[in-house]
Scaffold this motif. Structure first.
Motif, PDB file in Angstrom:
ATOM      1  N   ALA A 188       0.837  -1.215   0.000  1.00  0.00           N
ATOM      2  CA  ALA A 188       0.000   0.000   0.000  1.00  0.00           C
ATOM      3  C   ALA A 188       0.865   1.255   0.000  1.00  0.00           C
ATOM      4  O   ALA A 188       0.622   2.207  -0.759  1.00  0.00           O
ATOM      5  CB  ALA A 188      -0.921  -0.018   1.216  1.00  0.00           C
ATOM      6  N   SER A 189       1.912   1.272   0.835  1.00  0.00           N
ATOM      7  CA  SER A 189       2.806   2.444   0.875  1.00  0.00           C
ATOM      8  C   SER A 189       3.512   2.624  -0.460  1.00  0.00           C
ATOM      9  O   SER A 189       3.718   3.752  -0.923  1.00  0.00           O
ATOM     10  CB  SER A 189       3.891   2.270   1.945  1.00  0.00           C
ATOM     11  N   SER A 190       3.893   1.518  -1.087  1.00  0.00           N
ATOM     12  CA  SER A 190       4.633   1.604  -2.351  1.00  0.00           C
ATOM     13  C   SER A 190       3.751   2.162  -3.463  1.00  0.00           C
ATOM     14  O   SER A 190       4.228   2.919  -4.317  1.00  0.00           O
ATOM     15  CB  SER A 190       5.170   0.234  -2.755  1.00  0.00           C
ATOM     16  N   ALA A 191       2.483   1.786  -3.442  1.00  0.00           N
ATOM     17  CA  ALA A 191       1.549   2.330  -4.443  1.00  0.00           C
ATOM     18  C   ALA A 191       1.442   3.849  -4.272  1.00  0.00           C
ATOM     19  O   ALA A 191       1.480   4.611  -5.243  1.00  0.00           O
ATOM     20  CB  ALA A 191       0.183   1.666  -4.294  1.00  0.00           C
ATOM     21  N   GLU A 192       1.334   4.281  -3.016  1.00  0.00           N
ATOM     22  CA  GLU A 192       1.240   5.729  -2.739  1.00  0.00           C
ATOM     23  C   GLU A 192       2.523   6.443  -3.187  1.00  0.00           C
ATOM     24  O   GLU A 192       2.468   7.515  -3.813  1.00  0.00           O
ATOM     25  CB  GLU A 192       1.012   5.914  -1.231  1.00  0.00           C
ATOM     26  N   SER A 193       3.668   5.839  -2.894  1.00  0.00           N
ATOM     27  CA  SER A 193       4.949   6.456  -3.281  1.00  0.00           C
ATOM     28  C   SER A 193       5.067   6.543  -4.794  1.00  0.00           C
ATOM     29  O   SER A 193       5.544   7.549  -5.340  1.00  0.00           O
ATOM     30  CB  SER A 193       6.125   5.648  -2.729  1.00  0.00           C
ATOM     31  N   PHE A 194       4.638   5.477  -5.489  1.00  0.00           N
ATOM     32  CA  PHE A 194       4.728   5.479  -6.952  1.00  0.00           C
ATOM     33  C   PHE A 194       3.887   6.633  -7.510  1.00  0.00           C
ATOM     34  O   PHE A 194       4.332   7.381  -8.390  1.00  0.00           O
ATOM     35  CB  PHE A 194       4.239   4.135  -7.512  1.00  0.00           C
ATOM     36  N   GLU A 195       2.680   6.783  -6.990  1.00  0.00           N
ATOM     37  CA  GLU A 195       1.792   7.818  -7.547  1.00  0.00           C
ATOM     38  C   GLU A 195       2.317   9.217  -7.218  1.00  0.00           C
ATOM     39  O   GLU A 195       2.216  10.135  -8.034  1.00  0.00           O
ATOM     40  CB  GLU A 195       0.351   7.572  -7.075  1.00  0.00           C
ATOM     41  N   LEU A 196       2.937   9.380  -6.032  1.00  0.00           N
ATOM     42  CA  LEU A 196       3.544  10.677  -5.697  1.00  0.00           C
ATOM     43  C   LEU A 196       4.716  10.986  -6.633  1.00  0.00           C
ATOM     44  O   LEU A 196       4.828  12.092  -7.169  1.00  0.00           O
ATOM     45  CB  LEU A 196       4.049  10.673  -4.242  1.00  0.00           C
ATOM     46  N   LEU A 197       5.578  10.016  -6.824  1.00  0.00           N
ATOM     47  CA  LEU A 197       6.844  10.310  -7.514  1.00  0.00           C
ATOM     48  C   LEU A 197       6.754  10.156  -9.032  1.00  0.00           C
ATOM     49  O   LEU A 197       7.369  10.932  -9.764  1.00  0.00           O
ATOM     50  CB  LEU A 197       7.962   9.415  -6.960  1.00  0.00           C
ATOM     51  N   VAL A 198       6.014   9.190  -9.500  1.00  0.00           N
ATOM     52  CA  VAL A 198       5.961   8.930 -10.954  1.00  0.00           C
ATOM     53  C   VAL A 198       4.730   9.595 -11.576  1.00  0.00           C
ATOM     54  O   VAL A 198       4.682   9.821 -12.784  1.00  0.00           O
ATOM     55  CB  VAL A 198       6.000   7.401 -11.227  1.00  0.00           C
ATOM     56  N   GLN A 199       3.763   9.933 -10.768  1.00  0.00           N
ATOM     57  CA  GLN A 199       2.544  10.618 -11.213  1.00  0.00           C
ATOM     58  C   GLN A 199       1.772   9.808 -12.251  1.00  0.00           C
ATOM     59  O   GLN A 199       1.238  10.348 -13.217  1.00  0.00           O
ATOM     60  CB  GLN A 199       2.876  12.028 -11.715  1.00  0.00           C
ATOM     61  N   LYS A 200       1.772   8.484 -12.050  1.00  0.00           N
ATOM     62  CA  LYS A 200       0.943   7.588 -12.872  1.00  0.00           C
ATOM     63  C   LYS A 200       0.267   6.598 -11.916  1.00  0.00           C
ATOM     64  O   LYS A 200       0.738   6.403 -10.791  1.00  0.00           O
ATOM     65  CB  LYS A 200       1.807   6.804 -13.863  1.00  0.00           C
ATOM     66  N   GLU A 201      -0.797   5.948 -12.414  1.00  0.00           N
ATOM     67  CA  GLU A 201      -1.495   4.988 -11.552  1.00  0.00           C
ATOM     68  C   GLU A 201      -0.584   3.805 -11.220  1.00  0.00           C
ATOM     69  O   GLU A 201       0.063   3.238 -12.107  1.00  0.00           O
ATOM     70  CB  GLU A 201      -2.764   4.469 -12.255  1.00  0.00           C
ATOM     71  N   ALA A 202      -0.571   3.429  -9.946  1.00  0.00           N
ATOM     72  CA  ALA A 202       0.229   2.276  -9.519  1.00  0.00           C
ATOM     73  C   ALA A 202      -0.488   0.984  -9.896  1.00  0.00           C
ATOM     74  O   ALA A 202      -1.697   0.872  -9.732  1.00  0.00           O
ATOM     75  CB  ALA A 202       0.436   2.329  -8.005  1.00  0.00           C
ATOM     76  N   VAL A 203       0.296   0.027 -10.394  1.00  0.00           N
ATOM     77  CA  VAL A 203      -0.223  -1.313 -10.688  1.00  0.00           C
ATOM     78  C   VAL A 203       0.704  -2.269  -9.927  1.00  0.00           C
ATOM     79  O   VAL A 203       1.888  -2.412 -10.271  1.00  0.00           O
ATOM     80  CB  VAL A 203      -0.198  -1.596 -12.207  1.00  0.00           C
ATOM     81  N   VAL A 204       0.175  -2.880  -8.863  1.00  0.00           N
ATOM     82  CA  VAL A 204       1.030  -3.530  -7.861  1.00  0.00           C
ATOM     83  C   VAL A 204       1.013  -5.049  -8.002  1.00  0.00           C
ATOM     84  O   VAL A 204      -0.055  -5.673  -7.927  1.00  0.00           O
ATOM     85  CB  VAL A 204       0.542  -3.181  -6.431  1.00  0.00           C
ATOM     86  N   ALA A 205       2.204  -5.641  -8.154  1.00  0.00           N
ATOM     87  CA  ALA A 205       2.320  -7.110  -8.194  1.00  0.00           C
ATOM     88  C   ALA A 205       2.982  -7.607  -6.921  1.00  0.00           C
ATOM     89  O   ALA A 205       4.045  -7.127  -6.525  1.00  0.00           O
ATOM     90  CB  ALA A 205       3.144  -7.528  -9.399  1.00  0.00           C
ATOM     91  N   MET A 206       2.349  -8.607  -6.288  1.00  0.00           N
ATOM     92  CA  MET A 206       2.912  -9.257  -5.110  1.00  0.00           C
ATOM     93  C   MET A 206       3.705 -10.462  -5.629  1.00  0.00           C
ATOM     94  O   MET A 206       3.129 -11.479  -6.053  1.00  0.00           O
ATOM     95  CB  MET A 206       1.782  -9.723  -4.187  1.00  0.00           C
ATOM     96  N   LEU A 207       5.039 -10.325  -5.616  1.00  0.00           N
ATOM     97  CA  LEU A 207       5.894 -11.296  -6.308  1.00  0.00           C
ATOM     98  C   LEU A 207       6.154 -12.557  -5.488  1.00  0.00           C
ATOM     99  O   LEU A 207       6.234 -12.520  -4.251  1.00  0.00           O
ATOM    100  CB  LEU A 207       7.230 -10.649  -6.664  1.00  0.00           C
ATOM    101  N   SER A 208       6.362 -13.638  -6.230  1.00  0.00           N
ATOM    102  CA  SER A 208       6.588 -14.951  -5.627  1.00  0.00           C
ATOM    103  C   SER A 208       7.324 -15.808  -6.652  1.00  0.00           C
ATOM    104  O   SER A 208       7.546 -15.372  -7.792  1.00  0.00           O
ATOM    105  CB  SER A 208       5.219 -15.556  -5.292  1.00  0.00           C
ATOM    106  N   HIS A 209       7.667 -17.057  -6.240  1.00  0.00           N
ATOM    107  CA  HIS A 209       8.173 -17.990  -7.260  1.00  0.00           C
ATOM    108  C   HIS A 209       7.007 -18.785  -7.847  1.00  0.00           C
ATOM    109  O   HIS A 209       7.223 -19.764  -8.581  1.00  0.00           O
ATOM    110  CB  HIS A 209       9.235 -18.931  -6.666  1.00  0.00           C
ATOM    111  N   SER A 210       5.791 -18.350  -7.559  1.00  0.00           N
ATOM    112  CA  SER A 210       4.585 -19.044  -8.020  1.00  0.00           C
ATOM    113  C   SER A 210       3.623 -18.039  -8.647  1.00  0.00           C
ATOM    114  O   SER A 210       3.578 -16.875  -8.237  1.00  0.00           O
ATOM    115  CB  SER A 210       3.924 -19.701  -6.800  1.00  0.00           C
ATOM    116  N   SER A 211       2.869 -18.473  -9.652  1.00  0.00           N
ATOM    117  CA  SER A 211       1.802 -17.623 -10.209  1.00  0.00           C
ATOM    118  C   SER A 211       0.476 -18.351 -10.038  1.00  0.00           C
ATOM    119  O   SER A 211       0.290 -19.444 -10.617  1.00  0.00           O
ATOM    120  CB  SER A 211       2.023 -17.370 -11.698  1.00  0.00           C
ATOM    121  N   LYS A 212      -0.397 -17.754  -9.240  1.00  0.00           N
ATOM    122  CA  LYS A 212      -1.765 -18.256  -9.090  1.00  0.00           C
ATOM    123  C   LYS A 212      -1.804 -19.758  -8.805  1.00  0.00           C
ATOM    124  O   LYS A 212      -2.460 -20.535  -9.507  1.00  0.00           O
ATOM    125  CB  LYS A 212      -2.580 -17.927 -10.344  1.00  0.00           C
TER     126      LYS A 212
END
Ligand SMILES: CC(C)(COP(=O)(O)OP(=O)(O)OC[C@H]1O[C@@H](n2cnc3c(N)ncnc32)[C@H](O)[C@@H]1OP(=O)(O)O)[C@@H](O)C(=O)NCCC(=O)NCCS
Ligand SMILES: CC(=O)OP(=O)(O)O
Length: 331
Positions: A188-212
Motif C-alpha cells: 500500500a505504501s509503495s503504491a502511494e509512493s509510486f503515484e507521488l513520484l511517478v505521477q501515474k497509476e500504480a499497478v502492484v504485483a505481489m511477487l513470488s516464485h509461483s503464479s496463481k
C-alpha cells in the motif's frame, strides 16, 4: 523529460532544505556542488569547517550552510529534545550529548525533527541500519502508518515494461522478513509512493516464485495471504498476486499464467517477498541492465530521511536529494 529530470524540476519549484551529514565522503561534496548549481535544494552540511574545506576542496559549495555540532548554538536544544524523546528507552543526558557530538546522522535527524531542515540523505559511507535507525527512533512513523519500509525507484533503459521502464521495487532496503500484514502495508505504501513520484497509476504485483497456485510452499502462502489483506484493506488499488516476475511485467506471459488479472503483464510496483529478494533484485537490474537506481527511499516515516547504497555515485545522491525534496513537499 525522463523521471529524474521531472523530479528535479518539481524539487526546484518548491525548494526544500536537505541535510547531508556525511561530510567525510567526497561524493557528498560532488553531489552538493551539483545540487547547488542546478538549484534543486538548499543544503546543510554537518561537520567542521576544517573537514568541509579539506574533503570538499576545489568544489564550489557557495550557498551551502555548514553546521558544526561542536559549536552550533542549537546543539543544547537538540540534546534536551533527544533526552526527552529517548529517556524512556534509558538515554541519559551524557549519552545524548555524546551521540549528537559524535554521530552526525543523529544530529541531522534532530535537525529534521526540530524543523531546521525538511529532510536528510545519508548512506554513502554508512550502512542502511546505521542510517535508518536514528530516524526510526526519533522521527517515528507518520500518522495512520504503522510501518516504515524502503524502496528503490528503478529507471530501466530501453524498457517497454512498467511505466516505460520506471518501477518501484519494495522492500529493497529495510524490512528483512515481513509477515503478511507487513507485506500488505509495504504494498500500500509503495503504491502511494509510486503515484507521488511517478505521477501515474500504480499497478502492484505481489511477487513470488509461483503464479496463481503454480507452486505450493509456505513462502507462497505468505504472499497469497498478504495479497488477500492488501485487497481487503485497500480495495481501491490495482493489486494482484501471487505472481512471478515475468507474469507481473510481460503482457503475453501474464495473459497465459494469470488470465483475467488486471495487474499481470502491467505491473509497475513490484513487491518482493523479503529483503533478500528485493535487495538482490534491485542490484541485478541496476548492474546488469544498467538501470538508474534511486534509494533506498523510505516511506511511512513522519519526515523524509532517505538512504543510499555505499556503492552510490554522486549523481545518485543528487537524485535521492531531489526525491527527498519532493517527498518533503507533501503536507
Ligand atoms: C533498520 C533496522 C536497523 C531496524 O532494526 P531494529 O533492530 O528493529 O532496530 P532497533 O530495534 O534499534 O529499532 C529502532 C527503533 O525503530 C523502530 N523500528 C524498527 N523497524 C521499524 C519499521 N520498519 N517501521 C517503524 N519503526 C521501526 C523500532 O520499533 C525501534 O523503536 P524504539 O527504539 O523507539 O522502540 C533493521 O530493520 C535492519 O537492519 N534492516 C536491514 C537494513 C539492511 O541491512 N538493508 C540492506 C541494505 S539496503
Ligand atoms: C541499499 C543497499 O544495499 O545498501 P548498501 O549497498 O550500502 O548495503
Amino acid at each position: 523529460m525522463g523521471f529524474i529530470d521531472t523530479i528535479k524540476e518539481r524539487a526546484k519549484a518548491d525548494k526544500k532544505t536537505i541535510v547531508l551529514p556525511e561530510t567525510e565522503d567526497r561524493r557528498t561534496y560532488e553531489a552538493a556542488a551539483q545540487i547547488l548549481k542546478e538549484g534543486i535544494a538548499d543544503l546543510i552540511l554537518v561537520g567542521s569547517e576544517k573537514a568541509v574545506a579539506e574533503v570538499g576542496q576545489g568544489l564550489d559549495l557557495t550557498g551551502a550552510v555548514i553546521v558544526d555540532p561542536a559549536t552550533s548554538d542549537k546543539t543544547p536544544a537538540y540534546i534536551d529534545k533527544l533526552v526527552e524523546l529517548r529517556q524512556a528507552k534509558g538515554m541519559t543526558r551524557e549519552e545524548a550529548e555524546k551521540l549528537l557530538l559524535n554521530n552526525y546522522l543523529y544530529y541531522g535527524v534532530m535537525m529534521v525533527k526540530m524543523g531546521d531542515a525538511d529532510g536528510m540523505v545519508s548512506g554513502a559511507c554508512h550502512s542502511t541500519a546505521d542510517t535508518l535507525r536514528p530516524s526510526l527512533q526519533i522521527l517515528k512513523t507518520k500518522p495512520g502508518t504503522k510501518l516504515v519500509s524502503a524502496f528503490f525507484l528503478m529507471v530501466v533503459p530501453n524498457c517497454e515494461y512498467g511505466a516505460d521502464g520506471t518501477f518501484i521495487f519494495a522492500d529493497s532496503g529495510l524490512e528483512q522478513n515481513p509477515d503478511p500484514e507487513k507485506l500488505a502495508a509495504i504494498a500500500a505504501s509503495s503504491a502511494e509512493s509510486f503515484e507521488l513520484l511517478v505521477q501515474k497509476e500504480a499497478v502492484v504485483a505481489m511477487l513470488s516464485h509461483s503464479s496463481k497456485g503454480s507452486a505450493k510452499h509456505a513462502d507462497v502462502d505468505k504472499v497469497v495471504e498478504a495479497t488477500r489483506i492488501a485487497k481487503e484493506t485497500h480495495p481501491e488499488l490495482k493489486l494482484d498476486g501471487e505472481l512471478q516476475l515475468d507474469a507481473a511485467i510481460v503482457p503475453s506471459v501474464g495473459a497465459s499464467k494469470a488470465p483475467g488479472s488486471e495487474v499481470a503483464g502491467k505491473a509497475n510496483v513490484l513487491v518482493f517477498p523479503d529483503l533478500d529478494a528485493g535487495n538482490i533484485g534491485y542490484k541485478l537490474v541496476q548492474r546488469l541492465a544498467k538501470a538508474e537506481a534511486y534509494g533506498p527511499v523510505t516511506q511511512g516515516i513522519a519526515k523524509p530521511v532517505n538512504d543510499l547504497s555505499r556503492g552510490c555515485s554522486a549523481e545518485d545522491i543528487v537524485g535521492v536529494v531531489a526525491i527527498t525534496s519532493v517527498q518533503a513537499q507533501v503536507k
